[in-house]
Scaffold this motif. Sequence first.
Motif, short mmCIF file in Angstrom:
data_model
loop_
_atom_site.label_atom_id
_atom_site.label_comp_id
_atom_site.label_asym_id
_atom_site.label_seq_id
_atom_site.Cartn_x
_atom_site.Cartn_y
_atom_site.Cartn_z
N VAL A 124 8.86 9.82 28.48
CA VAL A 124 8.67 9.60 27.05
C VAL A 124 9.25 8.25 26.63
CG1 VAL A 124 9.31 10.41 24.74
CG2 VAL A 124 8.59 12.05 26.48
N TYR A 125 10.39 7.89 27.19
CA TYR A 125 11.04 6.61 26.84
C TYR A 125 10.13 5.42 27.15
CZ TYR A 125 14.54 2.96 26.43
OH TYR A 125 15.23 1.83 26.05
N PHE A 130 4.79 1.22 22.81
CA PHE A 130 3.56 1.73 22.21
C PHE A 130 3.85 2.35 20.84
CE2 PHE A 130 1.18 5.75 21.56
CZ PHE A 130 -0.09 5.25 21.33
N VAL A 131 4.92 3.12 20.76
CA VAL A 131 5.25 3.84 19.53
C VAL A 131 5.72 2.89 18.43
CG1 VAL A 131 6.89 5.47 18.53
CG2 VAL A 131 5.76 6.00 20.71
N ILE A 216 14.51 8.98 18.69
CA ILE A 216 14.62 9.72 19.95
C ILE A 216 14.84 8.76 21.12
CG2 ILE A 216 12.13 9.76 20.39
CD1 ILE A 216 14.69 12.56 21.19
N PHE A 217 14.33 7.54 21.01
CA PHE A 217 14.52 6.57 22.10
C PHE A 217 16.00 6.19 22.24
CE2 PHE A 217 10.04 5.59 20.77
CZ PHE A 217 9.45 6.16 21.88
N ASN A 218 16.70 6.07 21.11
CA ASN A 218 18.14 5.83 21.16
C ASN A 218 18.86 6.99 21.84
OD1 ASN A 218 17.10 4.63 18.32
ND2 ASN A 218 18.58 3.25 19.24
N ALA A 219 18.41 8.20 21.54
CA ALA A 219 19.02 9.38 22.13
C ALA A 219 18.77 9.43 23.64
CB ALA A 219 18.48 10.64 21.46
N LEU A 233 14.35 15.50 28.43
CA LEU A 233 14.09 15.31 27.00
C LEU A 233 14.91 16.30 26.17
CD1 LEU A 233 12.41 13.72 24.95
CD2 LEU A 233 10.59 15.43 25.21
N THR A 234 15.11 17.50 26.69
CA THR A 234 15.91 18.50 25.97
C THR A 234 17.32 17.99 25.72
OG1 THR A 234 14.62 20.25 27.04
CG2 THR A 234 16.69 20.90 25.99
#
Length: 280
Positions: A124-125, A130-131, A216-219, A233-234
Amino acid sequence: MVRKAVIPAAGLGTRLLSATKELPKEMLPIFFRDSNGEIYLKPMLQVLFEQLYKFGFREFCFIVGRGKRAVEDHFTPDYSFLDLLEKKGKEKFVRSLKEFYLMIERSTIIWINQPEPLGFGHAVYLSKSFVRDEPFLVAAGDTCIVSNNLHHIKELIDKHSEGTVVTLLIQEVEDPREYGVIITNEKNDIIKVVEKPKEIISNLAILPMYVFEPVIFNAIEATKKGYGNEIQLTDAIQKIIDWGLKVNYVTLPKDAIRLDIGTASYYYDALIKSYNNKIF
């Protein structure tokens, strides 16, 4: 407004060997019936893409594994093949493929390679560029959910619009140890998420479809390797909770059908469910 969809499809599929030695598991076929009741075999990933397209998504980012070109090849229109099918009188398949190709041509599709299987969170990262700064949907390429009028996607996005940072789709399951799970308090607020717990601490399983804000990318950056020595991801979602940001959820509608091809037994079940399904 959620306009972008990220579809991780880079897993090794080791639980489906040897079928997945060269073929990504997400390309394994399931049954699909069109509006006329005609039955086809389509790769799971194609069915998921077509669902998201029909819901309204036009910007897609696929995360794919190194050395497996089958996904990109399948999503590249081949009109010479259509000509061959037409000459052979295979009108049913020509019609289906033309519809698929038109969806591809009307979409923006980005391909990102995950060189090593470093985990779902890492996959996901990789979509960060793209995001950019928009909310986005993540849908794992090895799971497809069927609901009337794609109600599960609408509920997920509607809930996210209420000001949450992460919105999860959950389902009550008998054995949650193969899933990430949520733990809630007496107000049904999420207080903790755990990836594949060794003991049954909750039967509320997190399904692999989410809506995120870019934080979420920072996380994920702050998340260390977890279960399976991978970036989960969880665990990144737990960081969001620890930071005091809002994580919410919707429950999968009871009339929805979940098709999961993560293991051989799940795939067998998905074939039966997809063949008998009437609401695709």
